[in-house]
Design a protein around this motif. Structure first.
Motif, PDB file in Angstrom:
ATOM      1  N   UNK A 251      21.793 -23.372  57.159  1.00 56.23           N
ATOM      2  CA  UNK A 251      20.694 -23.737  56.309  1.00 56.23           C
ATOM      3  C   UNK A 251      19.390 -23.278  56.974  1.00 56.23           C
ATOM      4  N   UNK A 252      18.574 -22.538  56.257  1.00 52.14           N
ATOM      5  CA  UNK A 252      17.298 -22.038  56.776  1.00 52.14           C
ATOM      6  C   UNK A 252      16.170 -22.924  56.311  1.00 52.14           C
ATOM      7  N   UNK A 253      15.334 -23.277  57.257  1.00 47.94           N
ATOM      8  CA  UNK A 253      14.167 -24.100  56.940  1.00 47.94           C
ATOM      9  C   UNK A 253      12.921 -23.255  57.199  1.00 47.94           C
ATOM     10  N   UNK A 254      12.165 -22.927  56.165  1.00 48.47           N
ATOM     11  CA  UNK A 254      10.992 -22.079  56.340  1.00 48.47           C
ATOM     12  C   UNK A 254       9.952 -22.664  57.305  1.00 48.47           C
ATOM     13  N   UNK A 255       9.816 -23.982  57.330  1.00 47.11           N
ATOM     14  CA  UNK A 255       8.859 -24.610  58.247  1.00 47.11           C
ATOM     15  C   UNK A 255       9.288 -24.399  59.700  1.00 47.11           C
ATOM     16  N   UNK A 256      10.574 -24.550  59.961  1.00 46.86           N
ATOM     17  CA  UNK A 256      11.090 -24.347  61.316  1.00 46.86           C
ATOM     18  C   UNK A 256      10.926 -22.885  61.713  1.00 46.86           C
ATOM     19  N   UNK A 257      11.242 -21.989  60.813  1.00 51.86           N
ATOM     20  CA  UNK A 257      11.101 -20.560  61.108  1.00 51.86           C
ATOM     21  C   UNK A 257       9.649 -20.187  61.405  1.00 51.86           C
ATOM     22  N   UNK A 258       8.721 -20.716  60.639  1.00 48.67           N
ATOM     23  CA  UNK A 258       7.304 -20.431  60.855  1.00 48.67           C
ATOM     24  C   UNK A 258       6.839 -20.993  62.196  1.00 48.67           C
ATOM     25  N   UNK A 259       7.273 -22.201  62.512  1.00 47.74           N
ATOM     26  CA  UNK A 259       6.910 -22.819  63.787  1.00 47.74           C
ATOM     27  C   UNK A 259       7.440 -21.991  64.949  1.00 47.74           C
ATOM     28  N   UNK A 260       8.678 -21.545  64.857  1.00 50.04           N
ATOM     29  CA  UNK A 260       9.263 -20.724  65.925  1.00 50.04           C
ATOM     30  C   UNK A 260       8.542 -19.383  66.052  1.00 50.04           C
ATOM     31  N   UNK A 261       8.162 -18.811  64.931  1.00 48.64           N
ATOM     32  CA  UNK A 261       7.420 -17.545  64.941  1.00 48.64           C
ATOM     33  C   UNK A 261       6.076 -17.719  65.636  1.00 48.64           C
ATOM     34  N   UNK A 262       5.356 -18.775  65.285  1.00 42.64           N
ATOM     35  CA  UNK A 262       4.058 -19.040  65.901  1.00 42.64           C
ATOM     36  C   UNK A 262       4.200 -19.321  67.400  1.00 42.64           C
ATOM     37  N   UNK A 263       5.233 -20.062  67.763  1.00 37.46           N
ATOM     38  CA  UNK A 263       5.479 -20.352  69.186  1.00 37.46           C
ATOM     39  C   UNK A 263       5.747 -19.070  69.947  1.00 37.46           C
ATOM     40  N   UNK A 264       6.532 -18.198  69.373  1.00 42.79           N
ATOM     41  CA  UNK A 264       6.851 -16.917  70.017  1.00 42.79           C
ATOM     42  C   UNK A 264       5.589 -16.070  70.173  1.00 42.79           C
ATOM     43  N   UNK A 265       4.761 -16.014  69.140  1.00 46.41           N
ATOM     44  CA  UNK A 265       3.519 -15.237  69.210  1.00 46.41           C
ATOM     45  C   UNK A 265       2.587 -15.789  70.286  1.00 46.41           C
ATOM     46  N   UNK A 266       2.488 -17.105  70.355  1.00 43.01           N
ATOM     47  CA  UNK A 266       1.630 -17.739  71.359  1.00 43.01           C
ATOM     48  C   UNK A 266       2.145 -17.428  72.757  1.00 43.01           C
ATOM     49  N   UNK A 267       3.432 -17.585  72.992  1.00 45.96           N
ATOM     50  CA  UNK A 267       4.016 -17.321  74.307  1.00 45.96           C
ATOM     51  C   UNK A 267       3.874 -15.846  74.685  1.00 45.96           C
TER      52      UNK A 267
END
Length: 55
Positions: free
Chosen positions: A1-17
């Protein structure tokens, strides 16, 4: 199951790191700098004494 909120949060975390080459110390210092610029702690917990375990 894909959760768009989780995916967006992970994307932002990756960009920040990635801005800091995934250097945890650099990320920590950035957070401290942001905290000092705001004049308040981003996270705070009351001080407490450690619990001693009986032997």
């Amino acid at each position: 199951m894909r959760d768009p909120m989780v995916e967006e949060t992970r994307k932002l975390r990756e960009e920040y790191a990635a801005q800091f080459n995934h250097d945890q110390n650099a990320i920590f210092h950035d957070i401290l700098e942001r905290q000092s610029q705001r004049g308040r702690k981003l996270v705070s917990f009351p001080s407490r004494e450690p619990k001693h375990r009986p032997r």
